[in-house]
Scaffold this motif. Structure first.
Motif, PDB file in Angstrom:
ATOM      1  N   GLN A   1     119.165  56.109 -29.668  1.00 13.03           N
ATOM      2  CA  GLN A   1     119.085  54.707 -29.257  1.00 13.03           C
ATOM      3  C   GLN A   1     119.044  54.564 -27.727  1.00 13.03           C
ATOM      4  O   GLN A   1     118.161  53.905 -27.183  1.00 13.03           O
ATOM      5  N   LYS A   2     119.960  55.225 -27.051  1.00 11.37           N
ATOM      6  CA  LYS A   2     120.016  55.066 -25.591  1.00 11.37           C
ATOM      7  C   LYS A   2     118.845  55.767 -24.908  1.00 11.37           C
ATOM      8  O   LYS A   2     118.332  55.288 -23.900  1.00 11.37           O
ATOM      9  N   GLY A   3     118.420  56.907 -25.489  1.00  7.22           N
ATOM     10  CA  GLY A   3     117.255  57.599 -24.934  1.00  7.22           C
ATOM     11  C   GLY A   3     116.037  56.691 -24.963  1.00  7.22           C
ATOM     12  O   GLY A   3     115.257  56.638 -24.007  1.00  7.22           O
ATOM     13  N   GLY A   4     115.896  55.937 -26.064  1.00  9.33           N
ATOM     14  CA  GLY A   4     114.772  55.004 -26.202  1.00  9.33           C
ATOM     15  C   GLY A   4     114.855  53.899 -25.160  1.00  9.33           C
ATOM     16  O   GLY A   4     113.843  53.510 -24.556  1.00  9.33           O
TER      17      GLY A   4
ATOM     18  N   ASP B   1     108.673  60.385 -13.479  1.00 11.36           N
ATOM     19  CA  ASP B   1     108.107  61.730 -13.459  1.00 11.36           C
ATOM     20  C   ASP B   1     107.532  62.078 -14.845  1.00 11.36           C
ATOM     21  O   ASP B   1     108.272  62.045 -15.842  1.00 11.36           O
ATOM     22  N   PRO B   2     106.211  62.387 -14.938  1.00 10.00           N
ATOM     23  CA  PRO B   2     105.585  62.597 -16.258  1.00 10.00           C
ATOM     24  C   PRO B   2     106.253  63.715 -17.056  1.00 10.00           C
ATOM     25  O   PRO B   2     106.416  63.604 -18.269  1.00 10.00           O
ATOM     26  N   GLU B   3     106.644  64.779 -16.361  1.00  6.93           N
ATOM     27  CA  GLU B   3     107.271  65.908 -17.060  1.00  6.93           C
ATOM     28  C   GLU B   3     108.594  65.479 -17.707  1.00  6.93           C
ATOM     29  O   GLU B   3     108.881  65.748 -18.877  1.00  6.93           O
ATOM     30  N   GLU B   4     109.408  64.753 -16.896  1.00  2.00           N
ATOM     31  CA  GLU B   4     110.710  64.303 -17.405  1.00  2.00           C
ATOM     32  C   GLU B   4     110.519  63.310 -18.558  1.00  2.00           C
ATOM     33  O   GLU B   4     111.262  63.316 -19.542  1.00  2.00           O
TER      34      GLU B   4
ATOM     35  N   ARG C   1     109.779  65.125 -21.691  1.00  4.89           N
ATOM     36  CA  ARG C   1     110.988  65.777 -22.208  1.00  4.89           C
ATOM     37  C   ARG C   1     111.884  64.753 -22.915  1.00  4.89           C
ATOM     38  O   ARG C   1     112.365  64.969 -24.020  1.00  4.89           O
ATOM     39  N   ARG C   2     112.039  63.591 -22.252  1.00  7.25           N
ATOM     40  CA  ARG C   2     112.906  62.560 -22.854  1.00  7.25           C
ATOM     41  C   ARG C   2     112.313  62.021 -24.154  1.00  7.25           C
ATOM     42  O   ARG C   2     113.029  61.728 -25.105  1.00  7.25           O
ATOM     43  N   GLU C   3     110.986  61.867 -24.165  1.00 11.23           N
ATOM     44  CA  GLU C   3     110.353  61.366 -25.404  1.00 11.23           C
ATOM     45  C   GLU C   3     110.593  62.338 -26.559  1.00 11.23           C
ATOM     46  O   GLU C   3     110.894  61.930 -27.680  1.00 11.23           O
ATOM     47  N   ALA C   4     110.453  63.626 -26.254  1.00 13.05           N
ATOM     48  CA  ALA C   4     110.680  64.639 -27.298  1.00 13.05           C
ATOM     49  C   ALA C   4     112.132  64.591 -27.768  1.00 13.05           C
ATOM     50  O   ALA C   4     112.415  64.701 -28.971  1.00 13.05           O
ATOM     51  N   ASP C   5     113.065  64.393 -26.825  1.00 15.28           N
ATOM     52  CA  ASP C   5     114.492  64.298 -27.200  1.00 15.28           C
ATOM     53  C   ASP C   5     114.723  63.128 -28.150  1.00 15.28           C
ATOM     54  O   ASP C   5     115.410  63.254 -29.167  1.00 15.28           O
ATOM     55  N   VAL C   6     114.151  61.976 -27.783  1.00 18.65           N
ATOM     56  CA  VAL C   6     114.356  60.768 -28.607  1.00 18.65           C
ATOM     57  C   VAL C   6     113.814  61.000 -30.012  1.00 18.65           C
ATOM     58  O   VAL C   6     114.465  60.667 -31.013  1.00 18.65           O
ATOM     59  N   LYS C   7     112.636  61.633 -30.093  1.00 23.73           N
ATOM     60  CA  LYS C   7     112.038  61.884 -31.408  1.00 23.73           C
ATOM     61  C   LYS C   7     112.955  62.793 -32.245  1.00 23.73           C
ATOM     62  O   LYS C   7     113.204  62.525 -33.427  1.00 23.73           O
TER      63      LYS C   7
END
Ligand SMILES: Cc1cc2nc3c(=O)[nH]c(=O)nc-3n(C[C@H](O)[C@H](O)[C@H](O)COP(=O)(O)OP(=O)(O)OC[C@H]3O[C@@H](n4cnc5c(N)ncnc54)[C@H](O)[C@@H]3O)c2cc1C
Length: 639
Positions: free
Chosen positions: A385-388, A398-401, A404-410
């Motif tokens: 929830q918070k990652g989203g 930063d596109p790389e970060e 990474r965050r999108e993958a974490d949220v998924k």
């Protein structure tokens, strides 16, 4: 003086070592930066520990001693208003004064900015003291959080990336009122002819020419429904395809309605409280039947999004109910253990009699496993929830970060989706089971009001009913399992092979045993899928071959095509819950060898259970299904 936090070493283990707080603290602080924010996870955990100690003390010293009176005095409807008992009101005065309704609210909204996970741990403490108090508590802070979450989702919250703070949010006034303890929320879904079946909801939302939405209809069983703020789900669009049992869900929208307004002339009500239910237990918590007649309301989100938005709210609430169950289990175990250590029979205390010792050992083992499942579930839900939200703020450039965050949220969303119904199911069912065992261990006095064991059971029985019954949780588990395999058959095949490989070759014998449970779970899933596809396949026999693909790919009728899987949904849920707990305890044992003993104990109970469940899933049900199919055919012919 009793403190329900400091007397619980297993719960403290999660705070001190079990939970990886760093990502939770990072996300929570990232979103609401402030000069008095925490610089690192260690200082944050110190503060969380203080909060849990405070709640633990309150639960032990203030709530628990009032629980029996709250149960006796219940609630009343007086001049159209819900009235709670004096001890119940005293507790909420203290909760308000200690600002505990703002526990997980952002600092800039007056909250303490604790992770949701801390709120959930606190929920266990309160539920151990009294379930009805915890329930009403959960309709405060979490409702304010839901208001904020909905506002984020619809874009009516503005955020200043330079200071990382919320500058405006749509329901700010309501959030502030709730934070102060001057109001609370309710979640209005159920109607007389629509409980589990939300597609059958009839309450309507109508947009007037003046641009004002108005609600008409009746809602029943509304917890804390004597309060001011109501999230109401109502029909705004006509149901589409009459053949599709779920078509009605698309026509639902979410509203926020104020039940009353207090002014100089007194209270003006827009929602009538018809009655407060007389219930088996859970007596402190008002459960209201409500009438909406032209009640003004605000649309939340978009028209037709109601079901989706309600699920977001309910998913968090299901984790909350799970922790209510953990609290009841803890209370049942302690009550039973204390009595068994005192009561003598046939020359020794009853806890020395093998059967009672076995009950107590099983209760403790189940509770340890359940808490492992609950804590992981809470962490996954919060990270998702918070990652989203962090991604939605635009703070990450930063596109790389960002990737990474999108993958974490998924990843966290997938874990949260898997664990939530398992936890809600297991915690509710275990609470009932343990409360019942606690009565049995008390013998005759368990059946009287003297020790409080019967109150625990009366309270616990609501847990498998509200926030989606145990059967509905099981259907969700089954649906996700089968669709997951159908979508990614290769991944499923890899999981089957991995379980077999680990069961045969893992160096750690405990890992081999966990892998055997995984193997049984995969075999059960494979059996259910094969049967489902075979049943569907039988329907195409007699159809031209060219039509087969259309039938197999076309719409599946849940009433007919998934009958075998639905019959065994609860058994599969039990098996998958045991698998999830075993996996989590194995992870803990790898990180902390002291936890190995818990895993060993859990496996001793879970292995025969898994074999038994597998056996039942693969060998029973045919006779009943044939009889149901016969009834359906007869109905069809008559119809
Ligand atoms: C104390 C209390 C507080 C509550 N608080 C709230 C609240 O705050 N807000 C709110 O909106 N509601 C609330 N509810 C209502 C609760 O969510 C519903 O009672 C619940 O969803 C079940 O609906 P129902 O009672 O209509 O039962 P039904 O849906 O009629 O179900 C009856 C039985 O059939 C089973 N069943 C139904 N459909 C299926 C299926 N497809 N497959 C297998 N089994 C099925 C159910 O699991 C259940 O065992 C509360 C209820 C209680 C008792």
């Amino acid at each position: 003086m009793s403190n329900f936090y400091s007397d619980n070493p297993d719960l403290a283990w999660y705070v001190e070592r079990g939970v990886d707080w760093a990502p939770l603290v990072e996300l929570t602080e990232f979103l609401h930066r402030s000069p008095d924010g925490f610089k690192d996870a260690r200082s944050a955990v110190e503060a969380y520990r203080d909060v849990l100690n405070l709640v633990g003390e309150l639960a032990g010293d203030v709530v628990a001693p009032r629980a029996a009176r709250i149960d006796r005095e219940g609630v009343r409807l007086v001049d159209g208003e819900g009235q709670v008992s004096a001890p119940f009101a005293e507790i909420f005065e203290q909760l308000g004064a200690l600002e505990l309704h703002g526990l997980a609210l952002p600092r800039e909204l007056g909250g303490q900015n604790c992770p949701l996970t801390v709120f959930f741990l606190a929920s266990e403490l309160m539920a151990r003291a009294d379930l009805s108090v915890m329930t009403h508590f959960s309709f405060h802070g979490p409702m304010a959080m839901a208001m904020l979450a909905y506002s984020w989702a619809e874009g009516s919250t503005t955020f200043d990336p330079a200071t990382a703070t919320i500058t405006r949010t749509r329901f700010a006034d309501a959030i502030e009122e709730i934070r102060r303890g001057a109001a609370w929320g309710a979640m209005d879904i159920t109607e007389p002819d629509a409980g589990s079946d939300m597609a059958a909801l009839r309450t309507t939302g109508t947009l007037g020419e003046d641009g004002q939405w108005r609600l008409d209809g009746q809602k029943i069983f509304i917890t804390s429904g004597h309060g001011k703020y109501h999230f109401v789900i109502a029909r705004t669009e006509r149901a589409g395809d009459p053949e599709d049992p779920f078509a009605g869900l698309g026509g639902l929208s979410m509203f926020l309605a104020r039940a009353y307004e207090d002014g100089e002339g007194g209270r003006r009500r827009f929602v009538t409280i018809d009655r407060l239910e007389e219930k088996l237990g859970h007596h402190g918590s008002p459960t209201a039947s409500l009438v909406f007649e032209g009640t003004p309301a605000e649309l939340v989100g978009q028209r037709g999004e109601g079901f989706k938005l309600m699920l977001t709210l309910m998913n968090g609430a299901r984790v909350g109910v799970g922790f209510e169950g953990v609290g009841v289990c803890e209370a049942a175990l302690r009550l039973a253990r204390a009595y068994a250590a005192e009561r003598r029979s046939m020359g020794k205390t009853i806890d020395r009699h093998e059967m009672i010792a076995d009950y107590l050992d099983e209760m403790e083992t189940d509770l340890l496993g359940l808490r492992a499942l609950g804590v992981q579930c809470a962490v996954e839900v919060e990270l998702a929830q918070k990652g989203g939200i962090v991604l939605a703020t635009g703070l990450v450039t930063d596109p790389e970060e960002k990737r990474r965050r999108e993958a974490d949220v998924k990843r966290h969303s997938a874990h949260a989706r898997r664990l939530t119904p398992l936890f809600k199911y297991l915690a509710s069912e275990k609470a009932v089971q343990m409360a019942r065992t606690a009565i049995q261990i008390h013998g005759g006095v368990g059946y009287t009001k003297e020790y409080g064991a019967e109150k625990l059971l009366r309270d616990a029985l609501v847990l498998p009913i509200y926030e989606g019954t145990s059967q509905i949780q099981s259907l969700m588990v089954m649906k996700d399992t089968l669709t997951g395999i159908m979508k990614e058959p290769k991944r499923f095949a890899t999981r089957v092979a991995q379980a077999r490989w680990h069961a045969a070759t893992a160096r750690d014998p405990l890992e081999r045993r966990v892998a055997r449970i995984q193997g049984l779970a995969r075999s059960a899933e494979q059996h259910l899928l094969t049967r489902t596809v075979a049943d569907k396949g039988r329907q195409v026999v007699g159809e031209p071959v060219a039509e087969w693909a259309k039938h197999l790919k076309g719409r599946w009728d849940p009433k007919r095509d998934f009958a075998y899987a639905m019959l065994h949904a609860e058994r599969l849920t039990q098996l998958l819950a045991d698998e999830a707990v075993a996996e989590l305890l194995l992870g803990q044992a790898r990180r902390d060898p002291e936890r190995r003993v818990i895993l060993e104990r859990y496996l001793e109970r879970a292995e025969p259970r898994a074999r038994h469940l597998y056996e039942r899933i693969t060998t029973t049900g045919q006779r009943l299904l044939e009889s149901l199919a016969g009834d359906r055919e007869a109905e069809r012919r008559v119809g």
